[in-house]
Design a protein around this motif. Structure first.
Motif: not given
Length: 239
Positions: A76-82, A87-96, A119-126
């Motif tokens: 998920p792009n957004y998770a409970h507690g974040c 961050p896990k989504s961002i790093e996972g997609n960068k690795t993908l 997409k160019t919006s957040c969090p894809y821009d990261k």
């Protein structure tokens, strides 16, 4: 993929990470689209986008165009507690993306290109791209993604049956590094000028019919007359 086939391109391999049963369970129109694809192209299921060069249906092939449209790992792009993007989504997609590019470069034709649409919006821009120092490919260009160029195209979540608003999106284009292209062409015996030369150009007045004839001649001998296209589907079941 169906939109590409309907536009007249048939020399295509469409891949899905999920099994055929899973795809049909997720998407209402999938059976109709898959049937169309099978009539005029090749369809493969259970394909990992990070291991394309090892897949028996792709190994040893070379593609002029490799498409990966709106990739996502499923985290998920957004998770409970974040407080912000997960961050896990961002790093996972960068690795993908990094592993996809590392694999795709091995089945890319010398003059071919890899297209990744995000997409160019957040969090894809990261989702930054890797340092290409150890790759055979490099970034070539980017342009706005125009969905209406693919008639009938609808961006759906990998969860299934959920239409996603593209918002603003860009397609990033990658190709073989010039040095690698030259090495391949030298081995193949293709013409490669070894020294500088002078090009003389003469300008002449032309009419529309002259331009039309010139364009038609170029198209008739285009090296991409019979292109090989590989379209990658998302890797994991999430939006």
């Amino acid at each position: 993929q169906a939109a590409i086939v309907q536009s007249g391109h048939h020399n295509i391999i469409s891949t899905f990470f999920d099994s055929e049963d899973a795809v049909n369970a997720k998407y209402k129109a999938s059976r109709e689209h898959i049937a169309l694809l099978r009539k005029k192209s090749t369809v493969l299921f259970g394909v990992d986008a990070t291991k394309l060069h090892d897949h028996p249906g792709l190994r040893g092939k070379k593609f002029n165009i490799i498409l990966f449209t709106f990739p996502h790992t499923g985290v998920p792009n957004y998770a409970h507690g974040c407080s912000g993007p997960n961050p896990k989504s961002i790093e996972g997609n960068k690795t993908l993306i990094r592993n996809f590019l590392r694999s795709a470069q091995h089945i890319l034709a010398t003059d071919g290109e890899i297209n990744i649409t995000l997409k160019t919006s957040c969090p894809y821009d990261k989702w930054t791209f890797p340092d290409f120092a150890e790759y055979e490919i490099e970034a070539k260009s980017q342009h706005d993604f125009t969905a209406h160029l693919f008639p009938g195209y609808i961006h759906q979540s990998t969860k299934g049956h959920i239409t996603v608003n593209n918002g603003r999106a860009k397609t990033y284009v990658f190709g073989k590094k010039r040095k690698h292209q030259e090495e391949v062409k030298e081995k193949s015996g293709a013409f490669m000028p070894s020294s500088s030369f002078t090009l003389s150009v003469n300008f002449a007045t032309v009419v529309d019919d002259d331009i039309k004839a010139c364009v038609m001649e170029i198209l008739s001998v285009s090296k991409h007359k019979n292109v090989n296209v590989l379209d990658i589907r998302r890797q994991f079941p999430e939006a």
